[in-house]
Scaffold this motif. Sequence first.
Motif, PDB file in Angstrom:
ATOM      1  N   ARG A  96     -42.798 -27.316 129.500  1.00 45.70           N
ATOM      2  CA  ARG A  96     -41.811 -28.390 129.414  1.00 45.70           C
ATOM      3  C   ARG A  96     -40.866 -28.177 128.243  1.00 45.70           C
ATOM      4  NH1 ARG A  96     -42.441 -32.981 126.572  1.00 45.70           N
ATOM      5  NH2 ARG A  96     -44.690 -32.606 126.431  1.00 45.70           N
ATOM      6  N   ARG A  97     -41.418 -27.699 127.135  1.00 45.90           N
ATOM      7  CA  ARG A  97     -40.604 -27.442 125.939  1.00 45.90           C
ATOM      8  C   ARG A  97     -41.169 -26.209 125.223  1.00 45.90           C
ATOM      9  NH1 ARG A  97     -41.469 -31.819 123.196  1.00 45.90           N
ATOM     10  NH2 ARG A  97     -39.570 -32.936 123.808  1.00 45.90           N
ATOM     11  N   GLU A 140     -35.566 -27.054 125.979  1.00 46.68           N
ATOM     12  CA  GLU A 140     -36.069 -27.983 126.976  1.00 46.68           C
ATOM     13  C   GLU A 140     -35.927 -27.379 128.372  1.00 46.68           C
ATOM     14  OE1 GLU A 140     -36.858 -30.881 124.020  1.00 46.68           O
ATOM     15  OE2 GLU A 140     -37.490 -30.735 126.119  1.00 46.68           O
ATOM     16  N   ASP A 180     -35.641 -28.474 131.574  1.00 42.11           N
ATOM     17  CA  ASP A 180     -35.420 -29.642 132.418  1.00 42.11           C
ATOM     18  C   ASP A 180     -34.866 -29.269 133.790  1.00 42.11           C
ATOM     19  OD1 ASP A 180     -32.902 -28.827 131.748  1.00 42.11           O
ATOM     20  OD2 ASP A 180     -32.455 -30.548 130.467  1.00 42.11           O
TER      21      ASP A 180
END
Length: 762
Positions: A127-128, A146, A148
């Motif tokens: 996710r990060r 990030e 995303d």
Amino acid sequence: MSTGGRAGDLTGEQAYLTRLYGRLDELRAEAGARLEGVLAATGLGHQGLAERDVAADELARRAARLDAVENGLCFGRLDMDDDERRYVGRMGILDGSADFEPLLIDWRAPAARPFYAATARSTEGVRRRRHIRTSGRRVTGVLDEEFDGLAEPAGDAALLAAVDAARTGRMSDIVATIQKEQDDIIRSPHTGVLVVQGGPGTGKTAVALHRAAYLLYTQRERLARSGVLIVGPNTTFLRYIGDVLPSLGESGVLLATVGELYPGVRARRPEAPAAAEVKGRAAMADVLAAAVRDRQEVPDAPFDIVYDEGTARLDPGDCAEARRVARESGLPHNQAAAVFRELALAALARGVAAQFGQDVLDGSSLLTAEDLEIIAADLAASPEVSAALDALWPRLTPQRLLRELYVSPERLAAAAPGLTAEERAGLLRPLDRLGWSVADVPLLDEAAELLGDDPAVLRAAEEEAAAERAERLALAGEALDIAYGSRTTDFDDGEEAEQLAAFDLIDAERLAERQAERDTRDAAERAAADRTWAFGHVVVDEAQELSAMAWRVLMRRCPARSMTVVGDIAQTGAPGGSRGSWADVLGPHVGSRFRRAELTVNYRLPARIAAVAAAVLHRIDPAARPPRAVRDTPAEPWRLAVPREELVAAAVRRAARECAGSPEGRVAVLAPAALVPALAAGAAAAGLADRVDVLDVGRAKGLEFDSVLVADPDGIAAASPRGLNDLYVALTRATQRLGVLHTGRTPPEPLALLRPPAAAAG
């Protein structure tokens, strides 16, 4: 997207790092205490490790590794989709609890791979991704990416910051900024020969070194025994990369040039390029084999050997038969000498018997086989007979074989009819004390394979070792006798006390073994002294520079053919280096059983400098594709015409300006070898010796500098048949700025688009 670190982030990472270093200190103390305990348990310190030496050596390695990786220990964090948080660093650290939960994951572990492999299209469950910058034990910044799914994370920021940093003169590891293309190669499961082709600045050397560290992690037990060999083009390069593996916590790896792979020989003699090219040819293996056969002589006519008890005659036919059988034995020359000698002595013995009317061939002999053996033994003991047989089949060392080949036009012509008269003349040299060149080392190694060890030398070593062991055994027996004679005879209350003494626990033989001097060297140190050592893995950097004969040496050093070979055919500059493809280079040794990977991204060169280098590459090979540059700098590369008599002074002035403009960076002046002494003296006189490296292109292989001045590009291009390749290398060493000083009115044609400094600056 990418975000910088906030105060709260820094505080949290600092707290976690403090915990990591606390555990690191605990582990260091624990390893040191356990090592002391192991040594104390033997009672004899480092010389008496006995069966505990493996455990003690492993603990010592761990303690050394803990010390090596303290700075910059943690460099990354992964926040996974399931909210798991993983910290990634240079080594693994457990928390010390009963469950041994990981505080830090070794960058080589499978759980750390997403740190390098995650992309916007394939997030690997990330996710990060956080890049953590540290100074010693203090966090100085964080950079978040990030995942995303909206855009490719801007992960290049950490990489570009590292690339833009000033050079220190020593290569640093790239463990915190490994890119996916590089990581795929580092973690490749291929167990044979892996070839990594890549243009300048693609990180070939860093990838090779990190792959060595990865293999030492995944195949620790095997490689700890057999060792890893890293071969570089020159000692300057080896010093440059010398800190990388220790910074990753790995030691015990042997770094060497080809010229250092023959124990006891230091290759310092200069060599003419034409002679080096001939010595590097694969055909030299046949030349040496022929030179050895040439020393196995048969007389043209019968000759008499006069010795104390009479005369013995050796017939050419008997000698030829002895030579045939000895050659067909398959033994190396020095071992086959015993076969030849035995048959020749038997023939001489028959001749001696015939002198007394005993025909041993037609069955009328009155002498038995035992009688003939006695005559042969008497002949063998004669110095005159031994000298005659040694002249026909001499025991040779590699040094003697080559030395006597190089001084004799007749021997050279007999061994190398395939060479031209001019090529043979280039190999001839007077018998002197100047020693050996780098090109001689593979020939010495080949000769050692053909000759084998001298049995007499091996027997002497075995006898010496046996004598030393007998002496230790006698001394141990005396010590135990003294201990037994000194035992106590006093008893309390008239009852015999049970007491254990040394003679109750150990016998003389085991005590003698404990007093023997133990070999405390690691695998790399033992391998450096042993020409026949078989390495578990070999890394070859700047592999395009190796000659065919040098490749034969490396293949003998790695019978398992587990190798990482990195290079760029377009950068070949050595006289005997690779001319064709990697298939041409490796085919004679492994056929098609190798895997080829390519690095396509240029991280070192700014785009402006890369464009200049690409023009030269196009002249070398119009079909070659240069690697893609991913960064640029404001500085425009430039050229300046100066009179030849002013070249040294102009180069020194320009180097001084570069030093002033970049107080922390390294500056290199690259020039033809003949110009280097004058340039180095000029730089030293100007007080620039600490900041400016003056090198010929051969010594600049694999290195990088903040600023590069190429002095006399025409001279570089004209210095050898592959001078344009050398010019390409010189133009691709800079990470920030490039200048070219040429002596003609115009520079070499590929550099014509460069502008003078003022125009470039404008």
